[in-house]
Design a protein around this motif. Structure first.
Motif, PDB file in Angstrom:
ATOM      1  N   LEU A  75     -39.311  41.560 -19.455  1.00 23.86           N
ATOM      2  CA  LEU A  75     -38.752  40.308 -19.661  1.00 23.86           C
ATOM      3  C   LEU A  75     -39.806  39.180 -20.153  1.00 23.86           C
ATOM      4  O   LEU A  75     -39.245  38.210 -20.831  1.00 23.86           O
ATOM      5  N   LYS A 116     -31.381  40.069 -18.837  1.00 19.73           N
ATOM      6  CA  LYS A 116     -31.672  39.858 -17.500  1.00 19.73           C
ATOM      7  C   LYS A 116     -30.796  40.555 -16.580  1.00 19.73           C
ATOM      8  O   LYS A 116     -30.848  40.768 -15.493  1.00 19.73           O
ATOM      9  N   LYS A 117     -29.507  41.176 -17.090  1.00 20.04           N
ATOM     10  CA  LYS A 117     -28.864  41.892 -16.568  1.00 20.04           C
ATOM     11  C   LYS A 117     -28.777  43.263 -16.654  1.00 20.04           C
ATOM     12  O   LYS A 117     -28.048  44.175 -15.533  1.00 20.04           O
ATOM     13  N   GLY A 145     -40.916  36.040 -12.434  1.00 16.92           N
ATOM     14  CA  GLY A 145     -40.563  36.119 -10.737  1.00 16.92           C
ATOM     15  C   GLY A 145     -40.237  37.548 -10.402  1.00 16.92           C
ATOM     16  O   GLY A 145     -40.496  37.703  -9.239  1.00 16.92           O
ATOM     17  N   ARG A 146     -40.102  38.511 -11.160  1.00 16.48           N
ATOM     18  CA  ARG A 146     -39.341  39.671 -10.568  1.00 16.48           C
ATOM     19  C   ARG A 146     -40.479  40.624 -10.218  1.00 16.48           C
ATOM     20  O   ARG A 146     -40.308  41.195  -8.857  1.00 16.48           O
ATOM     21  N   SER A 168     -41.275  41.444 -14.415  1.00 14.57           N
ATOM     22  CA  SER A 168     -40.960  42.616 -15.247  1.00 14.57           C
ATOM     23  C   SER A 168     -41.576  42.325 -16.529  1.00 14.57           C
ATOM     24  O   SER A 168     -41.579  41.259 -17.386  1.00 14.57           O
ATOM     25  N   THR A 175     -38.004  34.121 -15.575  1.00 17.87           N
ATOM     26  CA  THR A 175     -37.346  35.393 -14.645  1.00 17.87           C
ATOM     27  C   THR A 175     -38.198  36.551 -14.537  1.00 17.87           C
ATOM     28  O   THR A 175     -38.449  37.272 -13.501  1.00 17.87           O
ATOM     29  N   GLY A 176     -38.765  36.774 -15.751  1.00 16.94           N
ATOM     30  CA  GLY A 176     -39.774  38.037 -15.879  1.00 16.94           C
ATOM     31  C   GLY A 176     -40.669  37.910 -14.944  1.00 16.94           C
ATOM     32  O   GLY A 176     -41.331  38.719 -14.468  1.00 16.94           O
ATOM     33  N   ASP A 191     -36.316  30.574 -19.571  1.00 20.37           N
ATOM     34  CA  ASP A 191     -35.594  31.165 -18.515  1.00 20.37           C
ATOM     35  C   ASP A 191     -35.750  32.393 -18.245  1.00 20.37           C
ATOM     36  O   ASP A 191     -36.057  33.076 -17.315  1.00 20.37           O
ATOM     37  N   VAL A 192     -35.768  33.251 -19.507  1.00 19.87           N
ATOM     38  CA  VAL A 192     -36.289  34.587 -19.511  1.00 19.87           C
ATOM     39  C   VAL A 192     -37.397  35.092 -19.259  1.00 19.87           C
ATOM     40  O   VAL A 192     -37.887  35.841 -18.295  1.00 19.87           O
ATOM     41  N   TYR A 222     -33.675  28.885 -23.253  1.00 16.44           N
ATOM     42  CA  TYR A 222     -33.247  30.095 -22.585  1.00 16.44           C
ATOM     43  C   TYR A 222     -34.526  31.002 -22.877  1.00 16.44           C
ATOM     44  O   TYR A 222     -34.615  31.901 -21.945  1.00 16.44           O
ATOM     45  N   ASP A 252     -28.863  36.422 -21.909  1.00  9.75           N
ATOM     46  CA  ASP A 252     -28.179  36.693 -20.920  1.00  9.75           C
ATOM     47  C   ASP A 252     -28.277  38.294 -20.336  1.00  9.75           C
ATOM     48  O   ASP A 252     -28.263  38.659 -19.421  1.00  9.75           O
TER      49      ASP A 252
END
Length: 410
Positions: free
Chosen positions: A298, A241-242, A292-293, A295, A289-290, A285-286, A282, A238
């Motif tokens: 990530l 990602k923040k 998609g950005r 990154s 997210t990486g 998920d990370v 998770y 969590d």
């Protein structure tokens, strides 16, 4: 049928590539580390002048104790000897009804929940809800830990640099048995590959379940649904990602009790392996997210969150070597070479990171350590039904550590 065989072959090739990447990664990191050292490009360490500068953050040192308070006094003693003044110690004495302990010190707050919490996450939340004053940063400790006198001073420096979450340097508190030294060797390996080299590459560090410091406001943003094990798995997925970077502070030393016998090791690793599978999602998920950005930080973090325990990776490598006997003898040789390369790299990393020579010499008994982890895997169902707390009993004070392994004052 040919199409199905082609698909299976492609999946087989992908599997081999993934396993090879994980096992060869420490070798690549060693090469990068050596190149940076030779060229003088390594990250500089924090110095005494630097930690005296900047705003003194207010720290909450949270100690989560479960069923026993016997190891809390040495940790509190080490925190009261900090070369830093702006902090309060919160001791959460969960299920310690029959354990006598009192403190009459303005920096120590002993909290005794009226109902049993039976979870580290709940204990942390209980401490936060009972803060006696606002705190900028919270630091999480297990009751068997000890903190170096410069610990909070170094952390304050990192937060003054703008970091919002910082993992500190986990070192062994005890190395008096073979299993303790093997456990310590594993920590040294992980410190290098998942923390020190991440710092060198400008990437986010993996965290431990202890010695992690973060802004209190950041921690409050995390919502938990499961409470049995996997604290570090959930929280790092969590946090990363923040914030831009989950930092690593190698100069901030925290000492942790190592497992000193095989039975305790099995219990601990059963809990850890169960947490790996429970929180496996998770990692995806990370990674997603990486991508998609996008990154790279990530993506790399997510890939390594998905990494299986080392003994499973090695078992997979031997399995692939055996399968390739019927497909390609060259690939069988390749896999044996991968295993050998990994083992040599593991030994070199421990040799590089150790502070006691006897840790390296213990590596020749690694097969016994691996066997215990295999037995832990077979007991994985037990971890989903109970807490499987690891029992600690090494009553040592910070002077015992510093006199044995003197560290230069920062």
């Amino acid at each position: 049928m040919n199409t199905l065989l082609q698909v299976l072959y492609v999946l087989f090739v992908i599997l081999q590539a993934v396993i090879a990447f994980y096992l060869l990664q420490p070798t690549l990191l060693l090469v990068v580390y050596a190149i940076k050292k030779v060229l003088g490009l390594s990250k500089p360490e924090v110095n005494a002048a630097a930690i005296q500068e900047g705003t003194p953050r207010s720290f909450a040192a949270i100690i989560t104790a479960h069923k026993s308070l016997s190891l809390v006094p040495p940790l509190v003693d080490s925190l009261l000897k900090q070369h830093y003044d702006n902090y309060v110690i919160y001791i959460v004495a969960d299920a310690c009804e029959d354990e006598p302990l009192t403190y009459d010190h303005p920096k120590v707050k002993l909290l005794r929940p009226t109902t049993r919490l039976n979870a580290k996450i709940r204990s942390i939340d209980f401490a936060i809800n009972n803060f006696i004053q606002p705190h900028d940063v919270l630091v999480i400790f297990d009751s068997d830990n000890l903190a170096h006198p410069d610990y909070l001073s170094v952390l304050n420096h990192y937060f003054n640099q703008g970091h919002r979450a910082v993992q500190t340097n986990l070192q062994p508190k005890n190395t008096d048995t073979l299993y303790a030294r093997l456990d310590a060797a594993g920590n040294l390996y992980n410190n290098f590959s998942d923390r020190l080299m991440r710092k060198e590459l400008g990437l986010s560090s993996n965290i431990w379940g202890l010695g992690i410091a973060m802004e209190t406001s950041l921690y409050r943003e995390i919502i938990y649904q499961h409470f049995l094990g996997g604290f570090d798995k959930k929280i790092q997925a969590d946090i990363v990602k923040k914030i831009p970077l989950l930092a690593y502070a190698p100069e901030a030393m925290v000492y942790d009790e190592k497992i000193d016998n095989g039975a305790a090791l099995e219990k601990q690793r059963t809990r850890w392996i169960n947490a790996y599978f429970k929180y496996f999602k998770y990692g995806w998920d990370v990674l997603a997210t990486g991508l998609g950005r996008p990154s790279f930080n990530l993506v790399y973090f997510g890939i390594n969150l998905l990494r299986p325990p080392l003994f499973i990776l090695l078992a997979a490598a031997f399995f692939l070597a055996a399968v390739n006997v019927f497909i390609s003898l060259a690939m069988t040789g390749f896999w044996l070479g991968v295993v050998l390369t990994f083992v040599v790299s593991f030994f070199l990393i421990v040799l590089l990171m150790q502070r006691e020579k006897k840790i390296f010499s213990s590596l020749f008994y690694l097969p016994f350590f691996v066997l215990r982890q295999v037995k832990a895997l077979l007991k994985i169902k037990a971890a989903s039904k109970s807490f499987l707390q690891t029992e600690n009993n090494k009553v040592l004070y910070i002077e015992d550590i510093l006199n044995k392994q003197p560290l230069p004052k920062i």
